[in-house]
Every structure is written in structure tokens, then in C-alpha cells.
Design an enzyme around this catalytic site. Sequence first.
Site, PDB file in Angstrom:
ATOM      1  N   VAL A  31       0.838  -1.201   0.000  1.00 32.47           N
ATOM      2  CA  VAL A  31       0.000   0.000   0.000  1.00 32.47           C
ATOM      3  C   VAL A  31       0.873   1.251   0.000  1.00 32.47           C
ATOM      4  CG1 VAL A  31      -1.751   1.293   1.264  1.00 32.47           C
ATOM      5  CG2 VAL A  31      -1.915  -1.195   1.119  1.00 32.47           C
ATOM      6  N   GLY A  75      -0.669   2.114   7.557  1.00 34.26           N
ATOM      7  CA  GLY A  75      -0.409   1.865   8.973  1.00 34.26           C
ATOM      8  C   GLY A  75      -1.527   1.073   9.628  1.00 34.26           C
ATOM      9  N   ARG A  79      -1.410  -2.771  11.406  1.00 30.66           N
ATOM     10  CA  ARG A  79      -1.944  -3.151  12.715  1.00 30.66           C
ATOM     11  C   ARG A  79      -2.979  -4.260  12.595  1.00 30.66           C
ATOM     12  NH1 ARG A  79      -1.247   2.418  13.040  1.00 30.66           N
ATOM     13  NH2 ARG A  79      -3.396   2.851  12.413  1.00 30.66           N
ATOM     14  N   ASP A  92       7.723   3.552   4.960  1.00 31.97           N
ATOM     15  CA  ASP A  92       6.612   4.482   4.823  1.00 31.97           C
ATOM     16  C   ASP A  92       7.110   5.920   4.845  1.00 31.97           C
ATOM     17  OD1 ASP A  92       3.858   5.368   4.799  1.00 31.97           O
ATOM     18  OD2 ASP A  92       4.076   5.779   6.938  1.00 31.97           O
ATOM     19  N   ASP A  96       7.047   8.573   1.809  1.00 33.37           N
ATOM     20  CA  ASP A  96       6.309   9.828   2.009  1.00 33.37           C
ATOM     21  C   ASP A  96       7.145  11.030   1.624  1.00 33.37           C
ATOM     22  OD1 ASP A  96       4.053   8.539   2.897  1.00 33.37           O
ATOM     23  OD2 ASP A  96       4.334   9.027   5.014  1.00 33.37           O
TER      24      ASP A  96
END
Length: 203
Positions: A31, A75, A79, A92, A96
Site C-alpha cells: 500500500v 499503517g 496493525r 513508509d 512519504d
Amino acid sequence: MTLDQLRPYVSDLLDPFVSGFDRLGMTPNGVSLLAFGVAVLAAGAFLLGGRGAPVWFAAAAVLVFLNGWLDVIDGALAREQNVASTGGDLLDHVLDRYADIVIIAGLAAGIEHYLLGFLAVTGVVMTSYLGTQAQAVGLDRVYGGLIGRADRLVIIGLVGFLAYPLSGTYGGLTLVGWLLVFLAVVGHVTALQRFYYAWAALE
């Protein structure tokens, strides 16, 4: 207060999307990579919009909002799948930052204002750097200041939608040019705010 601080309160809205990506077999890192790919497409759309086809600004705005949404989902998916890790967090954050850079590069290249682009991207990168550097010296990660990444993406997206019908020049700059000025000024102010917070907390 920045929109980044509202992330814990939107979990219910994320659940259907997280479940959907999980059923598709997507990983959080996948993702994150998808979000970066969307940012590259947004940059390309901003470039095309600035080079004489303003309708592309609207497409860029949609892609910017999608990038921000995916950045929240990765994120939450980690989890949900119980695979959250420091490596995933690192990937990530790196993606970003590259996403921020390419989006601003697309904005600047589209209107050929490279100095404004440089000032804007350094402000954005320093804002993010100071947020994580506080954590590196033993403090909590800092999300405060005038604007965070979520705020920035919302503002860029809104200007993208407005730049389609309002493609003229205002005070010598287009809306995208003024957006770069805003990102430059507010980005550096936010970075200094975060530095001050960290410095004061360490004394």
C-alpha cells in the site's frame, strides 16, 4: 493543531478499506508503494496542468487526496495484519518524503518556477525531518506546528481543484505559484516551531 493528530479518531472510517485491502492480499508495504505511485501520477498531472491543460489540475487534486488516504491506510493495515515493524515505518517515511518531493517538483515544473519549488520542498522536508529528529534524540515524534503532512495534502488538493477554473495570474503568480510560496513560508515556520519544541524539551 494539525490534521495528523486526528489519525487515531478516524479508525472507524478506515475499517472497510483496510478489510478490502486485506482481502485482496495487499501488504502494508504494498500500500505504501501504491501511495507513492499515486504521488508520481499526481506530479505528472500537475505538470500537464501547468503546461496549458488546466483540467489536469483537477485530476492531480484527486490523486493527491488518494495519496493521503492510502498513507493513512498502510499503517492501519499493518496493525490489522499484526505486522507493524520499524522496517515498515522506515519504508513508509522514506516513500512519504519522496512523494512530497515529486508532487512539489510537478507543481514547480508545471509553472516553471524552480526557485519557489526549491524553497517549498526544503520547507516540507525540514518539517518532516524535525518531526522525526525529535524522536531520534529521545522525545516523542512531533506532529505539531502550523501544518503537518495531512494539512499540506488537503491544501494542495484544494488548490488543485481551484486552479482548474481559476487559471489566471494573481499578483504576478498563478494559484499554483502562490501555493508554492505558502508551502515555502509555512513549511519553514513549522520546521522552526518543531525545532523550538524539541530544544525546549531537552533543556
